[in-house]
Design a protein around this motif. Structure first.
Motif, PDB file in Angstrom:
ATOM      1  N   ILE A  41      29.257  -8.223   9.914  1.00  0.00           N
ATOM      2  CA  ILE A  41      28.547  -8.592   8.698  1.00  0.00           C
ATOM      3  C   ILE A  41      28.880 -10.047   8.364  1.00  0.00           C
ATOM      4  O   ILE A  41      30.032 -10.457   8.461  1.00  0.00           O
ATOM      5  CB  ILE A  41      28.962  -7.666   7.542  1.00  0.00           C
ATOM      6  CG1 ILE A  41      28.614  -6.220   7.888  1.00  0.00           C
ATOM      7  CG2 ILE A  41      28.284  -8.082   6.242  1.00  0.00           C
ATOM      8  CD1 ILE A  41      29.151  -5.227   6.902  1.00  0.00           C
ATOM      9  N   PRO A  42      27.909 -10.866   7.999  1.00  0.00           N
ATOM     10  CA  PRO A  42      28.185 -12.272   7.703  1.00  0.00           C
ATOM     11  C   PRO A  42      29.191 -12.440   6.577  1.00  0.00           C
ATOM     12  O   PRO A  42      29.174 -11.697   5.583  1.00  0.00           O
ATOM     13  CB  PRO A  42      26.812 -12.829   7.306  1.00  0.00           C
ATOM     14  CG  PRO A  42      25.825 -11.898   7.913  1.00  0.00           C
ATOM     15  CD  PRO A  42      26.461 -10.553   7.896  1.00  0.00           C
ATOM     16  N   THR A  43      30.079 -13.417   6.736  1.00  0.00           N
ATOM     17  CA  THR A  43      31.015 -13.772   5.680  1.00  0.00           C
ATOM     18  C   THR A  43      30.307 -14.637   4.639  1.00  0.00           C
ATOM     19  O   THR A  43      29.128 -14.984   4.787  1.00  0.00           O
ATOM     20  CB  THR A  43      32.213 -14.518   6.259  1.00  0.00           C
ATOM     21  OG1 THR A  43      31.745 -15.749   6.865  1.00  0.00           O
ATOM     22  CG2 THR A  43      32.913 -13.686   7.328  1.00  0.00           C
ATOM     23  N   ILE A  59      23.197 -19.231   6.382  1.00  0.00           N
ATOM     24  CA  ILE A  59      21.922 -18.518   6.553  1.00  0.00           C
ATOM     25  C   ILE A  59      20.943 -18.906   5.446  1.00  0.00           C
ATOM     26  O   ILE A  59      19.751 -19.137   5.686  1.00  0.00           O
ATOM     27  CB  ILE A  59      22.162 -16.999   6.573  1.00  0.00           C
ATOM     28  CG1 ILE A  59      22.956 -16.594   7.820  1.00  0.00           C
ATOM     29  CG2 ILE A  59      20.845 -16.239   6.518  1.00  0.00           C
ATOM     30  CD1 ILE A  59      23.389 -15.140   7.831  1.00  0.00           C
ATOM     31  N   LEU A  60      21.433 -18.996   4.216  1.00  0.00           N
ATOM     32  CA  LEU A  60      20.567 -19.374   3.098  1.00  0.00           C
ATOM     33  C   LEU A  60      20.001 -20.783   3.286  1.00  0.00           C
ATOM     34  O   LEU A  60      18.816 -21.022   3.028  1.00  0.00           O
ATOM     35  CB  LEU A  60      21.350 -19.289   1.788  1.00  0.00           C
ATOM     36  CG  LEU A  60      21.699 -17.878   1.301  1.00  0.00           C
ATOM     37  CD1 LEU A  60      22.696 -17.938   0.155  1.00  0.00           C
ATOM     38  CD2 LEU A  60      20.447 -17.132   0.862  1.00  0.00           C
ATOM     39  N   ARG A  61      20.849 -21.699   3.747  1.00  0.00           N
ATOM     40  CA  ARG A  61      20.373 -23.068   3.971  1.00  0.00           C
ATOM     41  C   ARG A  61      19.364 -23.108   5.124  1.00  0.00           C
ATOM     42  O   ARG A  61      18.411 -23.889   5.100  1.00  0.00           O
ATOM     43  CB  ARG A  61      21.557 -23.995   4.236  1.00  0.00           C
ATOM     44  CG  ARG A  61      22.411 -24.259   2.996  1.00  0.00           C
ATOM     45  CD  ARG A  61      23.497 -25.294   3.244  1.00  0.00           C
ATOM     46  NE  ARG A  61      24.196 -25.623   2.015  1.00  0.00           N
ATOM     47  CZ  ARG A  61      25.278 -24.989   1.566  1.00  0.00           C
ATOM     48  NH1 ARG A  61      25.783 -23.990   2.291  1.00  0.00           N
ATOM     49  NH2 ARG A  61      25.840 -25.334   0.431  1.00  0.00           N
ATOM     50  N   TYR A  84      25.341  -8.387   2.669  1.00  0.00           N
ATOM     51  CA  TYR A  84      23.963  -8.785   2.943  1.00  0.00           C
ATOM     52  C   TYR A  84      23.858  -9.391   4.338  1.00  0.00           C
ATOM     53  O   TYR A  84      24.722 -10.167   4.753  1.00  0.00           O
ATOM     54  CB  TYR A  84      23.486  -9.819   1.931  1.00  0.00           C
ATOM     55  CG  TYR A  84      23.105  -9.259   0.587  1.00  0.00           C
ATOM     56  CD1 TYR A  84      21.802  -9.333   0.125  1.00  0.00           C
ATOM     57  CD2 TYR A  84      24.047  -8.656  -0.235  1.00  0.00           C
ATOM     58  CE1 TYR A  84      21.443  -8.830  -1.116  1.00  0.00           C
ATOM     59  CE2 TYR A  84      23.710  -8.150  -1.475  1.00  0.00           C
ATOM     60  CZ  TYR A  84      22.400  -8.240  -1.911  1.00  0.00           C
ATOM     61  OH  TYR A  84      22.055  -7.731  -3.137  1.00  0.00           O
ATOM     62  N   VAL A  85      22.810  -9.041   5.050  1.00  0.00           N
ATOM     63  CA  VAL A  85      22.515  -9.644   6.352  1.00  0.00           C
ATOM     64  C   VAL A  85      21.357 -10.623   6.169  1.00  0.00           C
ATOM     65  O   VAL A  85      20.861 -10.814   5.058  1.00  0.00           O
ATOM     66  CB  VAL A  85      22.178  -8.569   7.399  1.00  0.00           C
ATOM     67  CG1 VAL A  85      23.376  -7.659   7.628  1.00  0.00           C
ATOM     68  CG2 VAL A  85      20.971  -7.740   6.970  1.00  0.00           C
ATOM     69  N   GLY A  86      20.925 -11.235   7.274  1.00  0.00           N
ATOM     70  CA  GLY A  86      19.894 -12.259   7.174  1.00  0.00           C
ATOM     71  C   GLY A  86      18.609 -11.763   6.541  1.00  0.00           C
ATOM     72  O   GLY A  86      18.012 -12.441   5.693  1.00  0.00           O
ATOM     73  N   ALA A  87      18.155 -10.583   6.937  1.00  0.00           N
ATOM     74  CA  ALA A  87      16.914 -10.042   6.372  1.00  0.00           C
ATOM     75  C   ALA A  87      17.067  -9.764   4.875  1.00  0.00           C
ATOM     76  O   ALA A  87      16.122  -9.973   4.099  1.00  0.00           O
ATOM     77  CB  ALA A  87      16.519  -8.762   7.107  1.00  0.00           C
ATOM     78  N   ALA A  96      24.106  -3.359   4.736  1.00  0.00           N
ATOM     79  CA  ALA A  96      25.396  -2.886   5.225  1.00  0.00           C
ATOM     80  C   ALA A  96      26.072  -1.926   4.258  1.00  0.00           C
ATOM     81  O   ALA A  96      26.940  -1.157   4.662  1.00  0.00           O
ATOM     82  CB  ALA A  96      26.327  -4.072   5.484  1.00  0.00           C
ATOM     83  N   MET A  97      25.677  -1.943   2.979  1.00  0.00           N
ATOM     84  CA  MET A  97      26.296  -1.067   1.988  1.00  0.00           C
ATOM     85  C   MET A  97      25.379   0.061   1.564  1.00  0.00           C
ATOM     86  O   MET A  97      25.711   0.826   0.677  1.00  0.00           O
ATOM     87  CB  MET A  97      26.685  -1.890   0.743  1.00  0.00           C
ATOM     88  CG  MET A  97      27.619  -3.042   1.020  1.00  0.00           C
ATOM     89  SD  MET A  97      29.245  -2.494   1.565  1.00  0.00           S
ATOM     90  CE  MET A  97      29.870  -1.778   0.055  1.00  0.00           C
TER      91      MET A  97
END
Length: 269
Positions: free
Chosen positions: A117-119, A126-128, A153-156, A222-223
């Motif tokens: 999962i992204p930190t 990812i947001l940028r 949260y993941v990219g999608a 993820a949650m």
């Protein structure tokens, strides 16, 4: 995550790539087996090729009963037939423990790659990337705040969250514009009929209130299982540890019983 990795593999210069998903097979298990064999046969003819299997837990789930339908045996047979071929087979899943164990062996799907999962730092990047670099609508301060508040949260999920934040900001700006125009109108202007519309092409200015409002309406991938799935383990299923269980039960029940007893006493007085 998984989808982006599969797309990178697909664009790696194969002669041909084949995509297998759960939607490609109907309810007829016989037709599904035939389609699966045809894909592997075509991949053998188009070497070097790649076979990308998405949501493999739906195609080859772990058998829970003799009546449960699974393509695991056919998939194992097809993979075994490609041992000496120039074919890359990649399977993606969100629930690896739901995949049939026959596939997770050293001579079939041997290498397992876990996408973490992204930190918070990853989420900010990812947001940028979604914004396409520096954005006039979303400041670096807001991006860092979103990254800190989006655990799991993941990219999608972040992409969907930004879309919701933009809608929230647009609705807020429309409300502020209508209120400002209403306050600036003279009594004679109030007689003019027609809706108040904001000028087209107006830039969106995102504020912290838009972010906080959107976060209350989203749920990270993820949650998701944590919120939706109720544990099926009952108190009676836990064996042993009687003293610890007694203390835990006492710690949970005593505050409830004491507070109820105090409320009854206060009511009597």
């Amino acid at each position: 995550g998984k989808t982006a990795l599969l797309e990178q593999i697909k664009a790696a210069g194969w002669r041909q790539t084949f995509h297998i998903g759960s939607s490609a097979f109907g309810r007829n298990i016989g037709d599904a087996e035939s389609k699966l064999r045809n894909v592997f046969q075509e991949a053998m003819r188009c070497q070097p090729s790649a076979i990308l299997i998405d949501q493999v837990e739906f195609i080859a789930p772990r058998r829970t009963s003799l009546d449960s339908q699974s393509l695991a045996s056919v998939l194992c047979e097809c993979i075994d037939a490609t041992k000496n071929a120039f074919i890359l087979i990649v399977a993606a899943t969100r629930h690896p423990n739901d995949v049939d164990d026959a596939l997770r062996t050293p001579h079939r799907l041997a290498t397992e790659i876990e996408l973490h999962i992204p930190t918070a730092h990853d989420r900010a990047q990812i947001l940028r990337a979604i914004c396409g670099g520096p954005s006039p609508a979303l400041s670096d301060t807001l991006i860092d705040m979103i990254a800190e508040k989006t655990h799991g949260y993941v990219g999608a999920d972040l992409f969907a969250l930004l879309q919701l934040i933009s809608r929230k900001a647009r609705q807020r700006q429309m409300s502020e514009f209508e209120l400002r125009v209403s306050d600036e109108r003279t009594p004679s202007d109030n007689a003019v009929e027609g809706p108040i519309t904001q000028e087209p092409g107006t830039a969106i200015h995102i504020k912290e209130v838009d972010v906080l409002s959107a976060l209350q309406e989203t749920r990270p991938t993820a949650m998701r299982e944590v919120f939706l799935e109720t544990p099926k383990v009952r108190w009676s299923d836990i064996g042993g540890q009687h003293e610890i269980k007694r203390r835990l039960q006492k710690a949970v029940e005593r505050p409830l019983k004491v507070s109820a007893h105090l409320r009854t006493m206060l009511f009597r007085f």
